[in-house]
Design a protein around this motif. Structure first.
Motif, short mmCIF file in Angstrom:
data_model
loop_
_atom_site.label_atom_id
_atom_site.label_comp_id
_atom_site.label_asym_id
_atom_site.label_seq_id
_atom_site.Cartn_x
_atom_site.Cartn_y
_atom_site.Cartn_z
N LEU A 49 -6.40 -6.73 -104.93
CA LEU A 49 -6.77 -6.04 -103.69
C LEU A 49 -6.80 -6.99 -102.49
N ALA A 50 -7.54 -8.11 -102.64
CA ALA A 50 -7.68 -9.01 -101.50
C ALA A 50 -6.35 -9.65 -101.12
N THR A 53 -3.86 -7.19 -99.52
CA THR A 53 -4.34 -6.86 -98.16
C THR A 53 -4.05 -8.00 -97.20
N ALA A 56 -0.32 -8.11 -96.50
CA ALA A 56 0.17 -6.96 -95.73
C ALA A 56 -0.23 -7.03 -94.26
N HIS A 57 -1.36 -7.68 -93.96
CA HIS A 57 -1.85 -7.68 -92.57
C HIS A 57 -1.84 -9.06 -91.95
N GLN A 118 -10.63 -4.06 -86.70
CA GLN A 118 -10.22 -4.49 -88.04
C GLN A 118 -11.40 -4.78 -88.97
N SER A 122 -9.08 -1.68 -93.30
CA SER A 122 -8.07 -2.01 -94.31
C SER A 122 -7.58 -3.45 -94.20
N ALA A 123 -7.71 -4.06 -93.00
CA ALA A 123 -7.26 -5.44 -92.81
C ALA A 123 -8.32 -6.46 -93.20
N ASP A 124 -9.55 -6.04 -93.40
CA ASP A 124 -10.66 -6.96 -93.72
C ASP A 124 -10.66 -7.24 -95.23
N TRP A 125 -9.82 -8.17 -95.65
CA TRP A 125 -9.63 -8.44 -97.08
C TRP A 125 -10.88 -9.01 -97.75
N LEU A 128 -13.90 -6.63 -98.94
CA LEU A 128 -13.74 -5.96 -100.24
C LEU A 128 -14.25 -6.81 -101.40
#
Length: 394
Positions: A49-50, A53, A56-57, A118, A122-125, A128
């Motif tokens: 996940l991290a 993310t 991707a960002h 952010q 979704s951009a805050d890896w 999570l």
């Protein structure tokens, strides 16, 4: 329903008494499964996940190098923690405390580098994964450290939003919902840790109580069997003697009868001493028998050399029986010597020649006697090997 035999209970009590199923053992076993599940979860979130993310960002971050550097540092920390935990080694204080502070610092740096929109998005890896890192680091420490960690992480995020200016109500609701979802999973794991620790302690307490009961039953059964054996053994020699005195077939004035009574009285005194707790059990039982002889008017000198060693009760009886028999025929004075070395030697010199003492009942005990017109010397000895069994074949 069948009942467990005495030997079975004794074996079960002995196995429980080894300490392999105490409270701490149960806690470690139960938390070990949780720790393994947590390792899998954190690794999955970190890599599944991290990292996606972050990749991707990366173009949306103000300082992409900072994010990748922090991710690499957390990867090293995670690998070190996983290595120690899978080896069964508790994390040192420097690791879990420094790691938890490092995760909070990294969270603050990532949040500061993100735009307000952010944060908790979704951009805050790191949002999570931060709580999962804390769980992995603080699993084995007190609950208050976990609570402080989550409170500090939430405070950092909230402070950043307040300083940068709160977004619109819709965005606040969206971020709050996302935060509740993330924290919900993590706090559920915290609750599982608390409940599992409590259950482990209760299970450990139940095992300890069961061990205490089984041990008590085994000890009581062993004492009962020992007493029955003692009474049966004494009955073989004491009852005929008492019967002969009561029916007149034995003369109380006869020297042999007197010696027999003194010998059996000493054996009974030794029997009582066997149930006592002493650092040197052989010396304790020997002194009890000497005390009985002294009450009969015999002056007994006792000399002890060497360090006492644990000996089985059968060996102690075989070593002391000849001495008791010699003391039973002593008129005025005797000297008893107890010598510890490669062999345990118990000897007595009396002022009166006596009859041949009983042969030792234990096959590893040797008996030597020497007599003249005025002295009688008896020695019983047995080899001792402290590196293995207390008694070794001679």
């Amino acid at each position: 329903m069948g009942t467990e035999s005495e030997p079975g209970r004794a074996d079960r009590a002995a196995s429980l008494g080894t300490g392999t199923e105490d409270t701490e053992y149960v806690v470690r076993r139960l938390l070990g499964g949780l720790r393994l599940a947590l390792v899998v979860t954190v690794t999955t979130i970190h890599c599944g996940l991290a990292l996606p993310t972050l990749l991707a960002h990366q173009d949306e971050y103000a300082t992409p190098v900072l994010h990748f550097t922090l991710f690499g540092a957390l990867t090293v920390l995670l690998a070190g923690c996983i290595t120690l935990l899978l080896r069964g080694t508790a994390l040192p204080r420097m690791v879990w405390l420094g790691g938890a502070l490092g995760v909070l610092v990294a969270g603050g740096m990532v949040t500061h580098d993100l735009a307000v929109a952010q944060i908790v998005d979704s951009a805050d890896w790191l949002f999570l994964a931060a709580g999962w890192y804390g769980l992995l680091l603080l699993l084995d420490v007190r609950l208050r450290y976990l609570v402080c960690f989550f409170a500090a992480h939430a405070t950092l995020v909230l402070a950043r939003l307040l300083v940068a200016g709160m977004p619109s109500a819709a965005e606040v609701a969206e971020k709050a919902t996302r935060a509740l979802i993330v924290y919900g999973f993590q706090l559920t794991m915290v609750a599982a840790v608390v409940l599992l620790r409590r259950s482990a302690r209760q299970a450990g307490a139940a095992i300890a109580e069961r061990e205490r009961v089984l041990t008590g039953e085994a000890v009581a059964g062993r004492i009962h069997r020992d007493r029955q054996e003692h009474y049966a053994r004494l009955g073989e020699s004491v009852l005929p003697l008492l019967g002969g005195l009561s029916d007149g077939t034995l003369d109380p004035a006869d020297e042999a009868v007197k010696a027999g009574c003194a010998f059996e009285a000493a054996r009974m005194r030794r029997l009582f001493a066997e149930n006592d707790q002493a650092d040197d059990q052989l010396l304790h039982e020997l002194r009890a028998c000497i005390d009985l002889a002294e009450r009969g008017g015999v002056l007994v000198q006792l000399a002890v050399r060497g360090q006492g060693r644990p000996l089985p009760v059968e060996v102690r009886r075989a070593l002391t029986d000849p001495i008791l028999a010699a003391l039973a025929t002593t008129r005025h004075a005797a000297r008893v010597t107890l010598l510890y070395g490669d062999r345990v030697r118990v000897s007595v010199v009396t002022d009166r020649p006596g009859a041949e003492p009983p042969r030792p009942a234990h096959p590893e005990v040797r008996l030597h006697t020497l007599a003249d017109d005025t002295r009688f010397w008896v020695e019983a000895s047995c080899a001792v090997h402290s590196s293995s069994s207390p008694i070794s074949p001679s």
